[in-house]
Motif scaffolding. Sequence first.
Motif, short mmCIF file in Angstrom:
data_model
loop_
_atom_site.label_atom_id
_atom_site.label_comp_id
_atom_site.label_asym_id
_atom_site.label_seq_id
_atom_site.Cartn_x
_atom_site.Cartn_y
_atom_site.Cartn_z
N CYS A 98 -35.91 -52.44 -14.50
CA CYS A 98 -37.14 -52.45 -15.31
C CYS A 98 -38.09 -51.34 -14.83
N PRO A 99 -38.49 -50.43 -15.73
CA PRO A 99 -39.22 -49.24 -15.28
C PRO A 99 -40.64 -49.51 -14.80
N ASN A 100 -41.23 -50.61 -15.24
CA ASN A 100 -42.65 -50.79 -14.88
C ASN A 100 -42.98 -52.15 -14.27
N TYR A 109 -35.93 -59.99 -22.77
CA TYR A 109 -37.28 -59.65 -23.24
C TYR A 109 -37.56 -60.00 -24.69
N LEU A 127 -40.82 -62.68 -17.04
CA LEU A 127 -41.18 -61.52 -17.88
C LEU A 127 -42.69 -61.51 -18.11
N LEU A 131 -40.41 -57.15 -15.39
CA LEU A 131 -39.54 -58.26 -14.96
C LEU A 131 -39.69 -58.38 -13.46
N CYS A 139 -44.44 -55.43 -21.04
CA CYS A 139 -43.08 -55.05 -21.42
C CYS A 139 -43.09 -53.96 -22.48
N LEU A 140 -42.25 -52.93 -22.27
CA LEU A 140 -42.18 -51.77 -23.18
C LEU A 140 -41.14 -51.95 -24.28
N ASN A 141 -40.45 -53.08 -24.26
CA ASN A 141 -39.35 -53.34 -25.21
C ASN A 141 -38.29 -52.25 -25.19
N CYS A 142 -38.06 -51.69 -24.02
CA CYS A 142 -37.10 -50.58 -23.92
C CYS A 142 -35.65 -51.08 -23.93
N GLY A 143 -35.43 -52.33 -23.55
CA GLY A 143 -34.08 -52.91 -23.60
C GLY A 143 -33.21 -52.57 -22.40
N CYS A 155 -33.21 -53.73 -19.43
CA CYS A 155 -32.78 -54.95 -18.70
C CYS A 155 -31.57 -55.59 -19.37
S1 SF4 Z 1 -36.60 -53.26 -18.83
FE1 SF4 Z 1 -38.68 -54.08 -18.46
S2 SF4 Z 1 -39.97 -52.96 -19.90
FE2 SF4 Z 1 -37.84 -52.68 -20.60
S3 SF4 Z 1 -37.51 -54.36 -22.10
FE3 SF4 Z 1 -36.84 -55.12 -20.09
S4 SF4 Z 1 -38.65 -56.18 -19.28
FE4 SF4 Z 1 -39.38 -54.87 -20.93
#
Ligand code: SF4
Length: 170
Positions: free
Chosen positions: A161-163, A138, A110, A166, A115-119, A121
């Motif tokens: 993961c959008p960006n 995350y 990670l 991960l 990380c956007l903390n979007c959850g 993953c």
């Molecule tokens: S999907 Fe990617 S950006 Fe979103 S919480 Fe998980 S590691 Fe972070």
Amino acid sequence: MRIQSGNKILKLLVDKRIAILAISGIALYFAISQYHISLWYIVLAGILLGFIFGKVFCRWLCPMGLIMEILMSMNADGKIKQMYQYHKLGCPIAWVSGWLNKFSFFRIKLNTDSCLNCGACDKKCYIVAMEPAKYSLYKPKTEKPGDSYTCSKCLECVAVCPNGSLTYKV
Ligand code: SF4
Ligand code: SF4
């Protein structure tokens, strides 16, 4: 740029995982049954792969893994499927390579800065689904499911993961 193209390839592989499992599972079955390749070679190869990639054998290569995935997709609701994936004990390859998840060369990493903390993953991971208070890909102060014995390297967490925060890399 390199990470982005690496993640694109990984997403493609994750998308086609069942097809890859079907081809390699059937090929392995024929190799064992028609050409009498010793199971010991398969076990050794599976463990060697475990050193490099972690527990990839069950979900990417194994004939039995293929059968179980087909059965699960026909009969199991989401909860039963999660329980099967989480609690299954597997064979010697799974035992050793599951333990190697903590030490393999390729691991799920990670990047906390991006990380956007979007959850997204966590929503893909059957380990987090079974024990959300204990595991997260995350959240800080949680155990990482990718290091746990039961992670079979489906890599759906990385693919979603959008960006590219991960990654699955050395
Ligand atoms: S999907 Fe990617 S950006 Fe979103 S919480 Fe998980 S590691 Fe972070
Ligand atoms: S590869 Fe990711 S989503 Fe799949 S089981 Fe392991 S941690 Fe969970």
